[in-house]
Design a protein around this motif. Structure first.
Motif, mmCIF file in Angstrom:
data_model
loop_
_atom_site.group_PDB
_atom_site.id
_atom_site.type_symbol
_atom_site.label_atom_id
_atom_site.label_comp_id
_atom_site.label_asym_id
_atom_site.label_seq_id
_atom_site.Cartn_x
_atom_site.Cartn_y
_atom_site.Cartn_z
ATOM 1 N N GLY A 196 0.813 -1.210 0.000
ATOM 2 C CA GLY A 196 0.000 0.000 0.000
ATOM 3 C C GLY A 196 0.848 1.262 0.000
ATOM 4 O O GLY A 196 0.538 2.238 -0.706
ATOM 5 N N ALA A 197 1.941 1.241 0.766
ATOM 6 C CA ALA A 197 2.840 2.398 0.798
ATOM 7 C C ALA A 197 3.521 2.595 -0.553
ATOM 8 O O ALA A 197 3.688 3.732 -1.024
ATOM 9 C CB ALA A 197 3.884 2.215 1.898
ATOM 10 N N ARG A 199 2.293 1.710 -3.384
ATOM 11 C CA ARG A 199 1.234 2.164 -4.295
ATOM 12 C C ARG A 199 0.997 3.668 -4.126
ATOM 13 O O ARG A 199 0.852 4.406 -5.111
ATOM 14 C CB ARG A 199 -0.037 1.372 -3.993
ATOM 15 N N THR A 200 0.976 4.132 -2.883
ATOM 16 C CA THR A 200 0.795 5.554 -2.622
ATOM 17 C C THR A 200 1.959 6.362 -3.175
ATOM 18 O O THR A 200 1.771 7.431 -3.787
ATOM 19 C CB THR A 200 0.657 5.797 -1.109
ATOM 20 N N LEU A 203 1.675 6.705 -6.853
ATOM 21 C CA LEU A 203 0.653 7.687 -7.211
ATOM 22 C C LEU A 203 1.203 9.107 -7.076
ATOM 23 O O LEU A 203 1.006 9.950 -7.962
ATOM 24 C CB LEU A 203 -0.574 7.517 -6.321
ATOM 25 N N GLU A 204 1.896 9.375 -5.985
ATOM 26 C CA GLU A 204 2.439 10.719 -5.765
ATOM 27 C C GLU A 204 3.482 11.076 -6.817
ATOM 28 O O GLU A 204 3.542 12.219 -7.269
ATOM 29 C CB GLU A 204 3.044 10.804 -4.366
ATOM 30 N N ASP A 220 -5.582 5.452 -10.922
ATOM 31 C CA ASP A 220 -5.581 4.357 -9.963
ATOM 32 C C ASP A 220 -5.133 3.058 -10.604
ATOM 33 O O ASP A 220 -4.459 2.252 -9.990
ATOM 34 C CB ASP A 220 -6.982 4.198 -9.374
ATOM 35 N N THR A 223 -1.306 2.924 -10.719
ATOM 36 C CA THR A 223 -0.649 2.625 -9.447
ATOM 37 C C THR A 223 -0.901 1.198 -8.987
ATOM 38 O O THR A 223 -0.167 0.682 -8.154
ATOM 39 C CB THR A 223 -1.137 3.601 -8.356
#
Length: 418
Positions: A196-197, A199-200, A203-204, A220, A223
């Motif tokens: 999840g980290a 993936r975030t 995205l950033e 989305d 990512t």
């Protein structure tokens, strides 16, 4: 404490290096040592008492695994085996994250993740013990290869005493270590936080580009495509709790079509050493050099000589005086009298004429490339005849890959016959 396993099976858009064999059958269902590649991993998982559920994740159509799942349910009654299809290819970590709710259902304490194209001794109990002893968050299977081959794999640097992973690089450009990623992992539930980290962070890093090129609605999806080796293991190596279990057993990756032959050899040797009375395993004799697997529906003339490291598939026919060595013969193949098949794979329905010779070049399981140099040309070490190929009497084929439904009427070597 309960465990669960995910096997990453890939999809129809991948596996091009396994052609032409994958034109007829997905690589993960290709038979080695008389069984689909996937079945060898399932056998190892079935022997671990804490594992009750196995999830296959990939991008193949659901129908691909329908028959396999039915047969596996009968063979492994203690395992619940299901297939989860990605809506598109999400990458090895993206698929895990997408199906995290299904994976975490039942509150498993630990999660094995296995690449389906790994051929090995699967030391799962040993990895579990290290996981408990180290109070680890993740354990990776490692194996040693020769220095020249190491850069073709993910390389691990570990602390010699504790086996803590200090550094991980996927296919480094310079030498890092000859301890490589074996494609078998054991994680605790925190792996989904790490994914999840990642993936975030993806995205950033890419949001501006995504909005400009694809529109916000597709961001989305971008990512979600994450790779376990490149995006996740590097992060694990930067934190505490990541260890490597270095196997002393056999290991090989099944990437190219030719790599099925050394994998067949490794699994047959394991079977011969651990279960000499296994169904289909032929007894040693003047004409059988073990290990040799013969499907009960196959017909082998008693004067034919087979082995070592030979698998004969359903309804195959081997004629008088034939010689088969280091080879895989799939269903409905025919090798006529006095023909010779060495270091080769004969796909479904291949016919080899009398006195014909189909051969590749010897390779060992320790060699992690199935490419050899012949007269300055890089060719497959294993001769591969795709489905429906016919070889006429007294014809010699050496180090060739022949695509489906070709008639070979004259000698040929070091070629790909389209």
């Amino acid at each position: 404490m309960s465990s669960k396993c995910v096997i990453l099976v890939g999809g129809g858009t991948r596996g091009t290096r396994f052609r032409p064999l994958s034109l007829d059958i997905p690589k993960v269902l290709f038979p080695v040592a008389g069984r689909p590649i996937l079945s060898h991993a399932l056998s190892a998982l079935a022997a671990v008492s804490s594992i009750k559920e196995v999830l296959l994740i990939g991008f193949y159509d659901d129908s691909v695994f329908k028959d396999f799942l039915t047969e596996s349910a009968r063979e492994f009654p203690g395992l619940s085996i299901k297939y989860l299809r990605e809506y598109r290819a999400l990458g090895t970590a993206g698929g895990l994250y997408h199906f995290r709710d299904a994976i975490l259902k039942g509150n498993p304490y630990r999660l094995f993740v296995i690449h389906a194209d790994v051929c090995c001794s699967f030391p799962l109990e040993e990895m579990l013990k290290m996981f408990e002893d180290k109070e680890a968050k993740a354990v990776i299977l490692g194996t040693r290869v020769d220095v020249a081959s190491a850069s073709n794999f993910g390389c691990i640097v570990s602390e010699p005493t504790t086996k803590k992973v200090l550094h991980y690089v996927e296919k480094p450009e310079t030498y890092i270590s000859n301890l490589i990623n074996g494609g078998v992992y054991l994680f605790d539930r925190s792996i989904f936080d790490v994914i999840g980290a990642a993936r975030t962070a993806r995205l950033e890093d890419s949001l501006a580009m995504v909005e400009e090129q694809l529109g916000e609605d597709d961001g989305d999806d971008v990512t979600e495509t994450l790779r376990l080796e490149q995006d996740i293991l590097v992060r694990l190596a930067q934190a505490d709790g990541f260890y490597v279990y270095e196997t002393r057993g056999f290991w090989r990756q099944i990437k190219t079509a030719g790599s099925a032959v050394p994998a067949n050899s490794l699994y047959l040797q394991k079977l011969f050493q651990t279960d000499i009375d296994a169904p289909g395993l032929a007894r040693a004799s003047a004409q059988i050099v073990p290990p040799v697997f013969i499907d009960p529906t196959a017909s082998v003339d008693p004067t034919a000589k087979l082995g070592p490291n030979v698998s004969i598939g359903p309804r195959a026919r081997v004629g008088p005086g034939a010689r088969i060595k280091e080879a895989i013969l799939l269903e409905d193949t025919e090798v006529k009298h006095d023909a010779c098949v060495l270091y080769s794979i004969l796909a479904r329905g291949v016919k080899v004429g009398a006195w014909a010779r189909v051969e590749g070049s010897p390779i060992t399981p320790a060699q992690h490339s199935t490419v050899v140099l012949k007269n300055g040309v890089r060719v497959q070490s294993v001769a591969i005849l795709a489905s429906g190929v016919s070889v006429k009497d007294e014809v010699r084929i050496e180090n060739c890959v022949v695509l489906p439904h070709k008639d070979i009427t004259s000698d040929v070597e070091n070629e790909i016959i389209m």
